[in-house]
Design a protein around this motif. Structure first.
Motif, PDB file in Angstrom:
ATOM      1  N   ALA A 261     -35.921 -11.792  37.028  1.00 55.29           N
ATOM      2  CA  ALA A 261     -36.418 -11.321  35.696  1.00 55.29           C
ATOM      3  C   ALA A 261     -38.029 -11.617  35.693  1.00 55.29           C
ATOM      4  O   ALA A 261     -38.757 -10.608  35.308  1.00 55.29           O
ATOM      5  N   ARG A 262     -38.620 -12.738  36.199  1.00 55.84           N
ATOM      6  CA  ARG A 262     -39.919 -13.142  36.315  1.00 55.84           C
ATOM      7  C   ARG A 262     -40.850 -12.060  37.216  1.00 55.84           C
ATOM      8  O   ARG A 262     -41.487 -11.897  36.835  1.00 55.84           O
TER       9      ARG A 262
ATOM     10  N   MET B 228     -40.950  -8.884  35.736  1.00 57.12           N
ATOM     11  CA  MET B 228     -41.768  -8.766  34.589  1.00 57.12           C
ATOM     12  C   MET B 228     -43.272  -8.798  35.099  1.00 57.12           C
ATOM     13  O   MET B 228     -44.192  -7.930  34.668  1.00 57.12           O
ATOM     14  N   ARG B 229     -43.531  -9.563  36.027  1.00 58.26           N
ATOM     15  CA  ARG B 229     -44.883  -9.544  36.769  1.00 58.26           C
ATOM     16  C   ARG B 229     -45.044  -8.209  37.578  1.00 58.26           C
ATOM     17  O   ARG B 229     -46.139  -7.666  37.456  1.00 58.26           O
ATOM     18  N   SER B 230     -44.081  -7.742  38.052  1.00 58.00           N
ATOM     19  CA  SER B 230     -44.420  -6.450  38.806  1.00 58.00           C
ATOM     20  C   SER B 230     -44.533  -5.310  37.707  1.00 58.00           C
ATOM     21  O   SER B 230     -45.570  -4.499  37.848  1.00 58.00           O
ATOM     22  N   ALA B 231     -43.903  -5.381  36.728  1.00 53.97           N
ATOM     23  CA  ALA B 231     -44.340  -4.235  35.374  1.00 53.97           C
ATOM     24  C   ALA B 231     -45.634  -4.495  35.034  1.00 53.97           C
ATOM     25  O   ALA B 231     -46.308  -3.501  34.664  1.00 53.97           O
ATOM     26  N   ALA B 232     -46.134  -5.773  34.984  1.00 52.70           N
ATOM     27  CA  ALA B 232     -47.600  -5.998  34.453  1.00 52.70           C
ATOM     28  C   ALA B 232     -48.615  -5.740  35.337  1.00 52.70           C
ATOM     29  O   ALA B 232     -49.346  -4.908  35.167  1.00 52.70           O
TER      30      ALA B 232
END
Length: 158
Positions: free
Chosen positions: A57-58, A61-65
């Motif tokens: 999940a981390r 989330m970083r990938s989406a950012a």
């Protein structure tokens, strides 16, 4: 032992336990132990699964950012905003760094309160357009802003 009627206790010679009571107690204890071991095993592996899911999940989330940075931001480089790219290279040279992180300008930071990010070995410095506009007449302050974000990357605060 005598009862009220004076008769002796007939149960003194009787065995009042179930003949297989010890066997059943042993079976119950073994089943209980098995359940506790299984519960411990599930808890251990369940915890491992939870940790793996949180790590994934981390990363997502970083990938989406980073995807948002690349999609909504303006990449600063020698062809786009060369004067700002020259400042980045100058600050990196002053700090003794060989390479420079990728610098992105965001007009509306939205949920981005971070201004430095590291994702899978790549460093990003995120500049906010409003801060850049406010610091435009102050070149030393702009250098400080860029240097501060590079320092955050170098000290693992991203």
């Amino acid at each position: 032992m005598a009862y009220r009627d004076g008769c002796a206790d007939e149960r003194e010679d009787m065995n009042l336990t179930y003949p297989k009571e010890k066997l059943l107690l042993t079976v119950a204890a073994l089943l209980s132990l098995l359940v506790w071991v299984a519960l411990g095993w599930l808890l251990k592996w369940g915890l491992l699964v939870i940790l793996v899911v949180l790590a994934l999940a981390r990363v997502l989330m970083r990938s989406a950012a980073v995807a948002r940075l690349r999609g909504d931001g303006v990449r600063i480089g020698p062809l786009q905003m060369p004067e700002l790219n020259a400042r980045l290279l100058g600050v990196c040279r002053r700090l003794g760094l060989e390479g420079a992180p990728e610098m992105v300008l965001l007009h509306d930071p939205g949920a981005f309160d971070m201004a430095a990010a590291r994702f899978i070995g790549r460093d990003y410095v995120v500049l906010q357009a409003s801060v850049l506009q406010a610091l435009e007449p102050l070149p030393a302050a702009l250098d400080f802003y860029i240097g501060h974000e590079i320092g955050s990357l170098r000290h693992g605060q991203s």
